[in-house]
Design an enzyme around this catalytic site. Structure first.
Site, short mmCIF file in Angstrom:
data_model
loop_
_atom_site.label_atom_id
_atom_site.label_comp_id
_atom_site.label_asym_id
_atom_site.label_seq_id
_atom_site.Cartn_x
_atom_site.Cartn_y
_atom_site.Cartn_z
N TRP A 65 28.06 -23.69 24.95
CA TRP A 65 27.15 -22.36 24.89
C TRP A 65 27.68 -20.99 24.36
O TRP A 65 27.47 -20.41 23.30
CB TRP A 65 26.17 -22.14 25.96
N ASN B 158 24.27 -16.43 36.75
CA ASN B 158 23.56 -17.04 35.53
C ASN B 158 22.15 -17.10 35.78
O ASN B 158 21.20 -16.73 35.04
CB ASN B 158 24.11 -18.27 34.85
N TRP C 70 20.22 -12.66 25.87
CA TRP C 70 18.99 -11.58 25.89
C TRP C 70 17.96 -12.16 24.77
O TRP C 70 16.87 -12.31 25.27
CB TRP C 70 19.35 -10.28 25.66
N TRP D 118 7.01 -3.33 21.67
CA TRP D 118 7.58 -3.16 22.98
C TRP D 118 6.86 -1.82 23.80
O TRP D 118 6.58 -1.02 22.78
CB TRP D 118 8.99 -2.93 23.21
N GLU E 241 28.50 -25.71 29.05
CA GLU E 241 28.36 -24.32 29.19
C GLU E 241 29.48 -23.58 28.40
O GLU E 241 29.42 -22.75 27.62
CB GLU E 241 28.58 -23.91 30.63
N TRP F 264 14.46 -5.95 24.73
CA TRP F 264 15.41 -6.82 25.19
C TRP F 264 16.74 -5.74 24.99
O TRP F 264 17.74 -5.91 25.63
CB TRP F 264 15.53 -8.09 24.71
#
Ligand code: FAD
Length: 448
Positions: free
Chosen positions: A270, A333, A374, A298, A267, A351
């Protein structure tokens, strides 16, 4: 000689290259934080977030005072006024050298270039140091010499470089010549403390130590269940730089290499990956998707967006997540992924709207990780969830909050009995299918 250290998202004394270098020079050291309340209001920063910054500045101020270093709060109207602010502060206080640590992001780099120019034009000196990340973004490329766009090979390569991560830089010694300085900074906005994270470096270390002693071994088993305290909760500290990833990594390395430790390290990688992408693909900090051809057109609906923001979609786990965010300034998360997916793939809202709202509310709001999260959820980012894979709110609730403890915690209307939560605002299945169709149509338009 007088030295000025400019604190930004690195509100710590330990492992801080700019501060350590300034303190190693002969002469007096002062510090500054640049607040931009007008800009923050315009961007809609929430009270939780502003409060978190304010409290951590107060904690930093006390730590610096013990070193004999006063912390000034300079107030600028806008981001772009930083150059004028720094130069006039340096000139007023007779300071000749400015020290700072780099930050990720295109606007931040532009701002720093402007400040550098202005400082140097006035015959003052400028010293910029690298951010204390685990890896230098320019030290990792794939076999073709290109930046990685997929996490797994990036992480594989990163792990081979981790043994070269330098030890944390030790805190400067207390300033020997002057008495401690009384706190003097004035905070420009009046807000109140409404959350449970304690501010300051000591509190960050306590949280890290507790997690390493009590949580990391079972992290891989517990991390997905939002009702449990199965994760470290370190993100609000990492985001403001109250603790550095280098400090965290070294503490973790001393804690063994079991499955939990490896999973947690993943993590942290990431986080590195999203910063790495920001560095190599500057368009990401300019509101652009990594793969724009995977974005549909969108259908932004303000009323729907408002319901999502307030946690009133009628989908219990989504609403619990959004209310956790609004009430505490943090979200687990698992529910971040679900809430993001719901906004994009069920409500078909851009987003970027969700990204902005999260940045306003999250104590740990971090441009790179938030943008990465996102784009991942929207299916248009590096190594993203494919556009046809959809999170089902009810399935997620069954798997990750089967007893409903998390949902009950944030949705008092559920009471103690059976989970019954009516009024779903849309038909999940139909909206999901429509999203898949929208992306396919887009791909078709691009190909023609
Ligand atoms: P732990 O599970 O204990 O992990 C330790 C640290 O690793 C975290 O503190 C964080 O720095 C990093 N980390 C963990 N997971 C991720 C991840 N998926 N991506 C990047 N770094 C990670 N994280 C932020 O720090 N700031 C954000 O603004 C942010 N926005 C997000 C938006 C969305 C839509 C999504 C899906 C995720 C986002 N995340 C963000 C990532 C993740 O949700 C949080 O880092 C994590 O929930 C923080 O809790 P923790 O400190 O207990 O994490």
């Amino acid at each position: 000689m007088k030295h000025l250290v400019w604190f930004r998202n690195d509100l710590r004394v330990g492992d801080n290259p700019a501060l350590a270098h300034a303190c190693a020079q002969p002469g007096q050291v002062e510090a500054v934080y640049l607040a931009a309340p007008e800009q923050w209001r315009r961007h809609g920063l929430g009270d939780n977030k502003l409060d978190w910054i304010r409290l951590n500045l107060a904690a930093l101020q006390q730590r610096l005072a013990r070193l004999g270093i006063p912390l000034h709060i300079a107030v600028a109207e806008r981001f772009e006024d930083a150059a004028d602010c720094m130069v006039s502060l340096m000139q007023q206080r007779g300071m000749s050298h400015l020290y700072l640590n780099a930050e990720p992001g295109y606007d931040e780099a532009q701002r720093d270039r402007q400040v550098q120019q202005a400082v140097q034009q006035c015959g003052l000196y400028w010293h910029r140091f690298s951010e204390r990340n685990l890896l230098e973004p320019d030290s990792l490329f794939n076999g073709q010499g290109q930046p990685y766009r997929v996490f797994t090979p990036f992480a594989r390569k990163a792990r081979t470089l981790l043994p070269t991560v330098s030890e944390p830089i030790v805190s400067p010694d207390p300033y020997p010549l002057s008495a401690p300085v009384e706190p003097e900074a004035q905070w420009p906005l009046g807000v109140s403390n409404r959350f449970s994270w304690q501010p300051g470096e000591e509190a960050a270390w306590t949280r890290l130590q507790d997690f390493i002693e009590q949580g990391v071994e079972t992290y891989h088993q517990c991390r997905d269940f939002p009702a449990q305290s199965g994760t470290s909760g370190l993100s609000p500290y990492l985001a403001l730089g109250i603790i550095s990833p280098v400090q965290v990594y070294h503490a973790l390395s001393r804690a063994g290499a079991g499955e939990g430790q490896q999973c947690w390290l993943n993590e942290l990688l990431w986080r590195e990956f999203y910063r790495y992408l920001m560095h190599h693909f500057p368009k990401l900090s300019r509101d652009q998707a990594m793969y724009p051809d995977k974005e549909p057109i969108w259908h932004n609906n303000s009323a729907w967006f408002e319901r999502w923001c307030q946690g009133k979609t009628g989908f219990a786990l989504v609403d619990a997540g959004m209310r956790q965010l609004n009430q505490t300034g943090w979200m687990h998360n698992r529910t971040r992924m679900l809430c993001a997916s719901f906004l994009v793939k069920d409500l078909h809202i851009d987003w970027r709207w969700g990204e902005r709202y999260f940045m306003q509310q999250l104590l740990d709001g971090d441009f790179a990780s938030n943008n990465g999260g996102w784009q991942w959820a929207a299916g248009c980012g590096a190594d993203a969830a494919p556009y046809f894979r959809h999170f089902s709110p009810s399935r997620q609730a069954e798997r990750f909050d089967a007893q409903g403890d998390y949902q009950r915690r944030f949705l008092p209307e559920l009471g103690d009995g059976e989970l019954h939560y009516p009024n779903e605002m849309i038909d999940h299945k139909a909206q999901s299918q429509r999203f898949t169709q929208m992306v396919k149509e887009m791909t078709h338009v691009d190909e023609s």
